[in-house]
Design an enzyme around this catalytic site. Structure first.
Site, PDB file in Angstrom:
ATOM      1  N   TYR A  91       0.841  -1.201   0.000  1.00 34.45           N
ATOM      2  CA  TYR A  91       0.000   0.000   0.000  1.00 34.45           C
ATOM      3  C   TYR A  91       0.879   1.255   0.000  1.00 34.45           C
ATOM      4  CZ  TYR A  91      -4.052  -2.969   1.309  1.00 34.45           C
ATOM      5  OH  TYR A  91      -5.048  -3.918   1.355  1.00 34.45           O
ATOM      6  N   ARG A 114     -13.491   9.213  -3.216  1.00 33.14           N
ATOM      7  CA  ARG A 114     -12.513   8.292  -3.810  1.00 33.14           C
ATOM      8  C   ARG A 114     -12.548   8.326  -5.338  1.00 33.14           C
ATOM      9  NH1 ARG A 114     -11.563   2.237  -1.576  1.00 33.14           N
ATOM     10  NH2 ARG A 114     -11.011   3.511   0.224  1.00 33.14           N
TER      11      ARG A 114
END
Ligand SMILES: NC(=O)c1ccc[n+]([C@@H]2O[C@H](COP(=O)([O-])OP(=O)(O)OC[C@H]3O[C@@H](n4cnc5c(N)ncnc54)[C@H](OP(=O)(O)O)[C@@H]3O)[C@@H](O)[C@H]2O)c1
Length: 332
Positions: free
Chosen positions: A54, A228
């Site tokens: 990530y 998002r």
């Protein structure tokens, strides 16, 4: 907060976990990330999920700093290995070399000397399963990892791993981390029954379909600013679900949530927790208020008639095909 056992294991985790994909080290600044982690702790969340890949390792660093000062043994910290962490041919996959190196790097970035759960982020067809399971088992023996799990493995892959571990006398996998939501139910026909038989619990991701199940994305309209869908990285992933026919179906849930006295996000998180093979729902958040909203789904029971009306409202927008559980045919 409510707590559940991780599959048949002795480990207890919060039924709502907090995850930092897309957000930490990428979409949101460090201060916002720390505020979300604080909000999670204040809600009683003890389980935190991240991964080596990530934001190229930055997500683990940000989470490690945000949890600094907390009593380590009061937390469950979960990470993963498989996706590329560097340009090299061995900076990926589930070889012994990459598992051992990546675990060391995760521990350093998180500022901890053990992980509660270490997960194979996908199945690696280029490594013998024996090699992978032995490497994980070594980490358990060394005390660097308490439990091992997998993510998005198919039913037959889970079953092979359990059989092999028993034959070789190795530690068994205790969990699977699949995508699961009202809209994405592909684990129900095969993965969940195999997991029940094998004693695995599901730690499910994207329970609100990355924000889609909040109803904030409206059919035919631009995505809300700061969501998002407007983030460069996040936008690539959420675009697969942002289809007008799906969004139209999701709007039909609004009166059902109102009637149940829940927000749309709470209804979606509570829905995945109705499945008793689910050990936890991992929620993501770009703002601390979202954590407070979603964490209130802990302990909520949805009655059968509401569950049936949800199915009716979503109709054919629901994905059910077990063939949609896939790992890359070749190492990425
Ligand atoms: N194993 C895997 O392969 C895998 C894959 C994906 C995720 N995961 C794990 O699962 C975690 C959660 O995934 P996810 O972030 O996709 O989960 P999610 O909970 O379905 O979506 C979270 C996003 O939805 C929006 N949101 C959340 N609560 C909201 C609310 N109350 N109102 C409005 N918008 C809200 C926020 O985005 P905006 O505010 O930016 O719109 C937030 O970042 C990850 O962090 C990771 O730990 C694992």
């Amino acid at each position: 907060m409510e707590f559940r056992h991780l599959g048949n294991s002795g480990l207890v985790i919060s039924e709502i976990a907090y995850g930092n994909w897309i957000t930490h080290g990428s979409q949101i600044e460090e201060e916002g990330a720390a505020a979300c982690v604080r909000a999670a702790l204040d809600e009683g969340i003890t389980t935190f999920d991240t991964a080596d890949a990530y934001a190229q390792g930055r997500a683990e660093e940000v989470l490690g700093r945000a949890l600094k000062g907390e009593r380590r043994d009061g937390l469950e910290i979960l990470s993963k290995v498989f996706w590329p962490t560097g340009p090299g041919k061995n900076d990926r996959g589930l070889s012994r070399k990459h598992i051992v190196r990546s675990c060391e790097d995760s521990l350093r970035r998180l500022g901890t000397d053990y992980l509660d759960l270490y997960q194979a982020h996908r199945f690696d067809y280029a490594t013998p399963l024996e090699e992978t399971l032995r490497a994980f088992d070594d980490l358990v023996r060394q005390g660097k990892v308490c439990y091992i799990g997998v993510s998005e493995w198919r039913a037959e892959e889970i079953e092979r791993a359990l059989t092999l571990a028993d034959e070789m006398g190795l530690d068994r996998i205790v969990s699977n981390q699949p995508q699961y939501s009202m809209l994405h139910r592909v684990i129900e026909p095969e993965v969940v029954p195999a997991s029940r038989r094998g004693g695995l619990g599901q730690i499910v991701f994207s329970p609100i379909a990355q924000g889609v199940l909040t109803g904030k994305y409206k059919p035919g309209q631009e995505a809300p600013a700061g969501s998002r869908a407007t983030d460069e990285t996040g936008g690539r992933f959420i675009s697969r679900v942002l289809k007008d026919d799906v969004l139209e179906r999701v709007q039909r849930l609004v009166p059902l949530a109102e009637e149940a006295g829940l927000t749309m996000a709470q209804l979606a998180v509570a829905w995945v927790l109705q499945n008793d093979n689910v050990s936890a729902a991992i929620i993501g958040a770009s703002r601390p208020e979202q954590v407070g909203d979603n964490a209130a789904a802990a302990g909520v029971r949805l009655d059968e008639s509401l569950m049936a009306r949800i199915d009716e409202a979503l109709g054919d927008a629901v994905q059910r095909d077990p063939a949609l559980t896939v790992s890359p045919p070749q190492r990425p």
